[in-house]
Design a protein around this motif. Structure first.
Motif, PDB file in Angstrom:
ATOM      1  N   HIS A   1       1.874  15.745  -5.438  1.00  0.00           N
ATOM      2  CA  HIS A   1       1.360  14.263  -5.085  1.00  0.00           C
ATOM      3  C   HIS A   1       0.230  14.111  -5.731  1.00  0.00           C
ATOM      4  N   THR A   2      -0.216  12.782  -5.524  1.00  0.00           N
ATOM      5  CA  THR A   2      -1.322  12.237  -6.173  1.00  0.00           C
ATOM      6  C   THR A   2      -2.052  11.390  -5.056  1.00  0.00           C
ATOM      7  N   GLU A   3      -3.096  10.674  -5.167  1.00  0.00           N
ATOM      8  CA  GLU A   3      -3.689  10.056  -3.858  1.00  0.00           C
ATOM      9  C   GLU A   3      -2.912   8.850  -3.533  1.00  0.00           C
TER      10      GLU A   3
ATOM     11  N   SER B   1      -0.335   5.210   3.695  1.00  0.00           N
ATOM     12  CA  SER B   1      -1.209   6.093   4.135  1.00  0.00           C
ATOM     13  C   SER B   1      -0.846   6.845   5.404  1.00  0.00           C
ATOM     14  N   ALA B   2       0.032   6.151   6.230  1.00  0.00           N
ATOM     15  CA  ALA B   2       0.383   6.881   7.442  1.00  0.00           C
ATOM     16  C   ALA B   2       0.699   8.357   7.169  1.00  0.00           C
ATOM     17  N   TYR B   3       1.150   8.879   6.057  1.00  0.00           N
ATOM     18  CA  TYR B   3       1.462  10.112   5.588  1.00  0.00           C
ATOM     19  C   TYR B   3       0.286  10.694   4.884  1.00  0.00           C
ATOM     20  N   LYS B   4      -0.341  11.772   5.511  1.00  0.00           N
ATOM     21  CA  LYS B   4      -1.646  12.323   5.013  1.00  0.00           C
ATOM     22  C   LYS B   4      -0.733  13.448   3.919  1.00  0.00           C
ATOM     23  N   LEU B   5      -1.606  13.282   2.610  1.00  0.00           N
ATOM     24  CA  LEU B   5      -1.314  14.080   1.555  1.00  0.00           C
ATOM     25  C   LEU B   5      -2.463  14.877   1.211  1.00  0.00           C
ATOM     26  N   ASP B   6      -2.181  16.183   1.553  1.00  0.00           N
ATOM     27  CA  ASP B   6      -3.373  17.372   0.856  1.00  0.00           C
ATOM     28  C   ASP B   6      -2.471  18.763   0.799  1.00  0.00           C
ATOM     29  N   PRO B   7      -3.368  19.827   0.694  1.00  0.00           N
ATOM     30  CA  PRO B   7      -2.657  21.178   0.706  1.00  0.00           C
ATOM     31  C   PRO B   7      -1.912  21.425   1.752  1.00  0.00           C
ATOM     32  N   ALA B   8      -2.293  20.885   3.068  1.00  0.00           N
ATOM     33  CA  ALA B   8      -1.574  21.453   4.079  1.00  0.00           C
ATOM     34  C   ALA B   8      -0.649  20.420   4.759  1.00  0.00           C
ATOM     35  N   ASN B   9      -0.722  19.299   4.083  1.00  0.00           N
ATOM     36  CA  ASN B   9       0.204  18.121   4.570  1.00  0.00           C
ATOM     37  C   ASN B   9       1.219  17.460   3.407  1.00  0.00           C
ATOM     38  N   PHE B  10       2.225  17.923   3.172  1.00  0.00           N
ATOM     39  CA  PHE B  10       2.965  17.508   1.943  1.00  0.00           C
ATOM     40  C   PHE B  10       4.525  17.151   2.261  1.00  0.00           C
ATOM     41  N   PHE B  11       4.938  16.850   1.152  1.00  0.00           N
ATOM     42  CA  PHE B  11       6.578  16.517   1.117  1.00  0.00           C
ATOM     43  C   PHE B  11       7.324  17.724   0.466  1.00  0.00           C
TER      44      PHE B  11
ATOM     45  N   ALA C   1      11.419  10.254 -13.401  1.00  0.00           N
ATOM     46  CA  ALA C   1      10.846  11.777 -13.719  1.00  0.00           C
ATOM     47  C   ALA C   1       9.199  11.547 -14.114  1.00  0.00           C
ATOM     48  N   ASN C   2       8.537  12.469 -13.063  1.00  0.00           N
ATOM     49  CA  ASN C   2       7.129  12.519 -13.038  1.00  0.00           C
ATOM     50  C   ASN C   2       6.259  11.392 -12.963  1.00  0.00           C
ATOM     51  N   GLU C   3       6.905  10.155 -12.580  1.00  0.00           N
ATOM     52  CA  GLU C   3       5.981   8.946 -12.122  1.00  0.00           C
ATOM     53  C   GLU C   3       5.844   9.011 -10.519  1.00  0.00           C
ATOM     54  N   THR C   4       4.824   8.367 -10.043  1.00  0.00           N
ATOM     55  CA  THR C   4       4.545   8.355  -8.627  1.00  0.00           C
ATOM     56  C   THR C   4       5.576   7.300  -7.799  1.00  0.00           C
ATOM     57  N   VAL C   5       5.889   7.793  -6.788  1.00  0.00           N
ATOM     58  CA  VAL C   5       6.656   6.893  -5.571  1.00  0.00           C
ATOM     59  C   VAL C   5       5.447   6.688  -4.743  1.00  0.00           C
ATOM     60  N   PRO C   6       4.811   5.444  -4.785  1.00  0.00           N
ATOM     61  CA  PRO C   6       3.845   5.008  -3.559  1.00  0.00           C
ATOM     62  C   PRO C   6       4.045   5.469  -2.112  1.00  0.00           C
ATOM     63  N   VAL C   7       3.219   5.985  -1.411  1.00  0.00           N
ATOM     64  CA  VAL C   7       3.758   6.262   0.067  1.00  0.00           C
ATOM     65  C   VAL C   7       2.750   5.917   0.812  1.00  0.00           C
TER      66      VAL C   7
ATOM     67  N   GLU D   1       0.893  -1.271   0.001  1.00  0.00           N
ATOM     68  CA  GLU D   1      -0.155  -0.049   0.020  1.00  0.00           C
ATOM     69  C   GLU D   1       0.706   1.410   0.111  1.00  0.00           C
ATOM     70  N   GLY D   2       2.238   1.134  -0.223  1.00  0.00           N
ATOM     71  CA  GLY D   2       3.086   2.113  -0.253  1.00  0.00           C
ATOM     72  C   GLY D   2       4.031   1.912   0.703  1.00  0.00           C
ATOM     73  N   TYR D   3       5.327   2.807   0.400  1.00  0.00           N
ATOM     74  CA  TYR D   3       6.561   2.852   1.002  1.00  0.00           C
ATOM     75  C   TYR D   3       6.546   3.820   2.308  1.00  0.00           C
ATOM     76  N   ASP D   4       7.287   3.468   3.209  1.00  0.00           N
ATOM     77  CA  ASP D   4       7.622   4.373   4.263  1.00  0.00           C
ATOM     78  C   ASP D   4       8.766   5.137   3.778  1.00  0.00           C
ATOM     79  N   PRO D   5       8.695   6.421   3.570  1.00  0.00           N
ATOM     80  CA  PRO D   5       9.872   7.408   2.991  1.00  0.00           C
ATOM     81  C   PRO D   5      11.201   7.260   3.818  1.00  0.00           C
ATOM     82  N   LYS D   6      10.844   6.805   5.159  1.00  0.00           N
ATOM     83  CA  LYS D   6      12.152   6.538   6.107  1.00  0.00           C
ATOM     84  C   LYS D   6      13.050   5.574   5.588  1.00  0.00           C
ATOM     85  N   THR D   7      12.551   4.499   5.240  1.00  0.00           N
ATOM     86  CA  THR D   7      13.292   3.469   4.733  1.00  0.00           C
ATOM     87  C   THR D   7      13.444   3.246   3.349  1.00  0.00           C
TER      88      THR D   7
END
Length: 267
Positions: A171-173, A144-154, A136-142, A115-121
């Motif tokens: 980011h994407t969903e 769901s423990a990391y919320k992604l929206d306009p206020a929560n991002f990498f 380039a321009n491809e998604t790295v699955p993350v 369901e996605g990678y833990d970025p720490k590892t």
């Protein structure tokens, strides 16, 4: 009659051997730095077919060529194998300086419930000196423990031209997207910090998740190399081929997840 037949067989066997040697080719799968083919003076590029006797001209000390020979496997040749020519250039004969590319990286087993990678590892790899291959321009699955929206991002933090730069990642969903980070001619930072910003109760906070060396390549660039490895691997074992593709990418670019290899390239 028997003696003549024997001579004929010996001659034909010798001819077959010579013909085999004459058609032996090494197909270029990766080039680092500037390397030229002495007989044509043209730059060596991915997809070129080289002869065993070809002499390569290395223009810089960090240059490298990776290639594959049908039935023999993957090989590397670097400028370290080259010797100074009459004009001070670095020359190496292909067949005399090839080194088998026998990677032995630890490849994690693909999860059935991924369901996605833990970025720490994920953005950490001792085996590749923290070099991470980003398509380039491809998604790295993350995860769901990391919320992604306009206020929560990498975002990335790095030093460039003596200044601290910050770059918010799209980011994407499913995860985060890395563009072609540094245009041609721009100073490429040695390392970047992957940071995560959260907004809890209206208070924005950020933290460093990982520090790594980004190696960004286009999908087309990587796809061409994968196709060459498929075509000239000389085998039909899908699992072995997949492992060799991963080894090739780990060695020449950096770590890439098996799930990304599957989703982006269908491997």
């Amino acid at each position: 009659m028997g003696k003549l037949l024997f001579v004929f067989i010996v001659l034909m066997t010798g001819y077959g051997s010579l013909a085999l040697k004459a058609t032996e080719k090494y197909y270029v799968t990766f080039v680092k730095g500037e390397v030229a083919l002495e007989r044509t003076k043209a730059k060596v590029k991915v997809g070129d077919a080289l002869n065993p006797e070809d002499r390569l001209l290395f223009k810089d000390k960090a240059a490298k060529v990776s290639c594959i020979s049908p039935g023999k496997g993957r090989f590397d040749i670097t400028s370290q194998a080259a010797k100074p020519g009459n004009k001070g250039e670095l020359l190496a004969v292909l067949k005399s300086n090839l080194v088998p590319a026998s990677g032995s990286y630890h490849l994690s087993t693909r999860s059935l419930f991924f369901e996605g990678y833990d970025p720490k590892t994920y953005f950490h790899s001792v085996e590749t000196n923290n070099r991470i291959l980003l398509v380039a321009n491809e998604t790295v699955p993350v995860s769901s423990a990391y919320k992604l929206d306009p206020a929560n991002f990498f975002f990335l933090q790095y030093q460039q031209n003596g200044k601290t730069e910050l770059k918010k990642l799209e980011h994407t969903e499913k995860g985060i997207v890395f563009p072609l980070l540094f245009p041609a001619g721009a100073e490429t930072p040695e390392k970047v910090k992957l940071c995560y910003q959260t907004d809890a109760s209206g208070t924005a906070r950020s933290s460093v998740i990982a520090e790594f060396i980004p190696v960004v390549a286009s999908k087309e660039e990587v796809q061409k190399q994968i196709q060459l490895l498929k075509e000239f691997s000389g085998g039909t074992d899908a699992k072995k081929l997949k492992k060799e593709i991963l080894y090739h990418l780990f060695e020449n670019y950096g770590k890439i997840g098996e799930e990304i290899l599957s989703s982006v390239f269908g491997i």
